[in-house]
Design an enzyme around this catalytic site. Structure first.
Site, short mmCIF file in Angstrom:
data_model
loop_
_atom_site.label_atom_id
_atom_site.label_comp_id
_atom_site.label_asym_id
_atom_site.label_seq_id
_atom_site.Cartn_x
_atom_site.Cartn_y
_atom_site.Cartn_z
N ASN A 9 18.65 34.33 41.23
CA ASN A 9 17.76 36.28 41.27
C ASN A 9 18.07 36.44 42.41
O ASN A 9 17.60 35.96 43.45
CB ASN A 9 16.88 35.82 40.27
CG ASN A 9 16.29 37.48 40.45
OD1 ASN A 9 16.15 38.54 41.53
ND2 ASN A 9 15.44 37.75 39.84
N HIS A 12 15.27 39.32 46.17
CA HIS A 12 15.14 39.88 46.88
C HIS A 12 15.37 40.00 48.46
O HIS A 12 15.67 40.08 49.71
CB HIS A 12 13.60 38.54 47.66
CG HIS A 12 12.74 38.70 46.55
ND1 HIS A 12 12.28 40.21 46.23
CD2 HIS A 12 12.42 38.11 45.45
CE1 HIS A 12 11.45 40.39 45.36
NE2 HIS A 12 11.21 39.04 44.58
N HIS A 45 17.62 42.47 38.90
CA HIS A 45 16.61 43.38 38.31
C HIS A 45 16.15 44.61 39.15
O HIS A 45 15.91 44.87 39.93
CB HIS A 45 14.72 42.86 38.04
CG HIS A 45 13.61 43.12 37.64
ND1 HIS A 45 12.48 43.23 37.58
CD2 HIS A 45 13.94 44.44 36.30
CE1 HIS A 45 11.78 43.67 36.52
NE2 HIS A 45 12.51 44.75 36.32
N ARG A 47 14.40 47.87 38.75
CA ARG A 47 13.17 48.44 38.38
C ARG A 47 12.92 49.41 38.66
O ARG A 47 14.35 50.61 39.57
CB ARG A 47 12.41 47.63 39.38
CG ARG A 47 11.62 46.22 39.89
CD ARG A 47 11.45 46.05 40.10
NE ARG A 47 9.40 46.52 39.62
CZ ARG A 47 8.76 45.74 39.49
NH1 ARG A 47 9.32 44.15 39.39
NH2 ARG A 47 7.58 46.18 38.80
N ARG A 51 12.76 49.62 43.89
CA ARG A 51 12.37 48.71 44.71
C ARG A 51 13.25 47.78 45.73
O ARG A 51 13.16 47.91 47.11
CB ARG A 51 10.69 48.29 44.71
CG ARG A 51 10.52 47.40 43.68
CD ARG A 51 9.71 46.31 44.09
NE ARG A 51 9.05 47.44 43.07
CZ ARG A 51 7.63 46.53 42.74
NH1 ARG A 51 7.51 45.32 43.10
NH2 ARG A 51 6.74 47.23 42.43
N GLU A 72 17.78 41.94 34.38
CA GLU A 72 16.57 42.54 34.11
C GLU A 72 15.76 44.26 33.85
O GLU A 72 16.68 44.96 34.89
CB GLU A 72 15.06 41.43 34.43
CG GLU A 72 15.78 39.97 34.83
CD GLU A 72 14.28 39.02 35.74
OE1 GLU A 72 14.97 38.05 35.84
OE2 GLU A 72 13.69 40.14 36.18
N THR A 103 6.96 40.93 38.19
CA THR A 103 6.89 40.94 36.83
C THR A 103 5.25 40.09 36.45
O THR A 103 5.76 38.80 36.78
CB THR A 103 8.02 40.71 36.54
OG1 THR A 103 8.49 40.99 37.06
CG2 THR A 103 7.17 41.08 34.61
N GLU A 153 12.47 34.09 26.82
CA GLU A 153 12.60 33.89 28.30
C GLU A 153 11.31 34.13 28.78
O GLU A 153 10.13 34.37 28.99
CB GLU A 153 13.40 34.26 29.85
CG GLU A 153 12.71 33.31 31.10
CD GLU A 153 13.05 34.34 32.47
OE1 GLU A 153 14.64 34.67 31.45
OE2 GLU A 153 12.89 34.39 33.77
N HIS A 192 10.10 32.06 36.59
CA HIS A 192 9.02 33.20 37.94
C HIS A 192 8.22 32.03 38.27
O HIS A 192 7.71 31.54 37.57
CB HIS A 192 7.81 34.14 36.86
CG HIS A 192 8.05 34.81 37.50
ND1 HIS A 192 6.54 35.29 38.44
CD2 HIS A 192 8.46 36.22 37.35
CE1 HIS A 192 6.61 36.09 38.93
NE2 HIS A 192 7.08 37.05 38.99
N1 PXP Z 1 12.75 35.80 35.24
C1 PXP Z 1 12.10 37.44 35.04
C2 PXP Z 1 12.18 37.86 34.00
C3 PXP Z 1 11.80 37.45 36.31
O1 PXP Z 1 10.98 39.32 36.16
C4 PXP Z 1 11.42 36.71 37.73
C5 PXP Z 1 11.21 37.45 38.58
O2 PXP Z 1 12.09 39.27 39.29
C6 PXP Z 1 12.29 35.84 37.81
C7 PXP Z 1 12.86 35.07 36.42
C8 PXP Z 1 12.09 35.12 39.13
O3 PXP Z 1 11.10 34.63 39.08
P1 PXP Z 1 10.71 34.09 40.80
O4 PXP Z 1 11.01 35.08 41.67
O5 PXP Z 1 9.81 34.16 40.79
O6 PXP Z 1 11.77 33.17 40.98
#
Ligand code: PXP
Length: 246
Positions: A9, A12, A45, A47, A51, A72, A103, A153, A192
């Site tokens: 992901n 960030h 994601h 959003r 953001r 996402e 999330t 998930e 997550h």
């Molecule tokens: N899976 C989902 C569905 C999420 O919303 C997120 C955060 O955007 C993640 C995984 C990844 O989480 P993290 O950034 O804490 O690794």
């Protein structure tokens, strides 16, 4: 060895960019580097408050990403319109509250079944494979099945945020839930709050076939670079899965 995919992901990277309104760092560039460094898929994601990831990121990433995109999104007609137009290979439906930092908690599928089912139907019709992001709560499983989504998930945030007996209990819940979901015919993912230190026990759960990890990889990449950060977490996943399989 049973398959365990890694979705990276890159949200960030966009968070850092948005902090200054510069064109850099570019999440598309990060996605290409992540794919070249072994990511099996790229998660972004989009959003509702935009953001971090922006609409133009999705538009720029779609034609160039060499691995599948996992988009996402919240369960709203407007977001589903975007998914239907972009047609990513994967869509993960997540709960979204504007005031949350990330999330928090899973989707209440049982409490929102008509909307979730309609989103799943429209996205499947557009060719997307849909996952629901849910807590390891067996009460959600029947509704998840009724939604038509083929994938789940599991939210590992509580596992990541706890330790000791509470973490062990959550790990047991996740393990049992993954089994039940897999037996019901779902493809099971998790994510997550996972990082190189805590990913092992989750990677060892044989019913889980994909992990989606963002924040920890991007944070670690500040010091060792993105390819090394991905290699580090991949190594932790592989070691744990191999050990679990004996
Ligand atoms: N899976 C989902 C569905 C999420 O919303 C997120 C955060 O955007 C993640 C995984 C990844 O989480 P993290 O950034 O804490 O690794």
């Amino acid at each position: 060895m049973s398959v365990l995919r890694l979705g990276v992901n890159v949200d960030h990277i966009a968070t850092v960019r948005q902090a200054r309104g510069t064109p850099y760092p570019d999440p598309v560039e990060a996605a290409l580097l992540a794919a070249a460094s072994g990511a099996d898929s790229i998660t972004i994601h989009l959003r509702e408050d935009r953001r971090h990831i922006q609409d133009h990121d999705l538009a720029r990433l779609t034609p160039v990403c060499p691995v599948p995109i996992n988009l996402e999104m919240a369960v709203t007609p407007g977001m589903v319109d975007i998914g239907v137009a972009a047609r990513p290979k994967y869509v993960c439906l997540v709960p979204e509250r504007r005031e949350e930092r990330t999330t928090e908690g899973g989707l209440d599928v049982a409490g929102n079944l008509p909307a979730v089912r309609e989103a799943c139907r429209r996205l499947a019709e557009a060719g997307c494979t849909v996952a629901l992001f849910i807590a390891a709560d067996p009460a959600q499983l029947a509704a998840a099945k009724a939604s038509g989504a083929p994938q789940l998930e599991i939210h590992t945030g509580h596992y990541a945020d706890t330790d000791g007996a509470e973490q062990a209990a959550e790990l047991a819940r996740i393990t049992a839930f993954a089994r039940e979901a897999q037996v019901m015919g779902f493809e099971v993912h998790a994510g997550h709050g996972l990082n190189a230190c805590n990913v092992g026990p989750i990677a060892a759960i044989p019913d889980i076939v994909e992990l989606n990890i963002g924040h920890a990889i991007i944070a670690r990449s500040l010091f060792i670079g993105l390819p090394a950060a991905i290699a580090e977490i991949r190594q932790a996943m592989t070691v744990a899965r191999r050990a679990a399989l004996g």
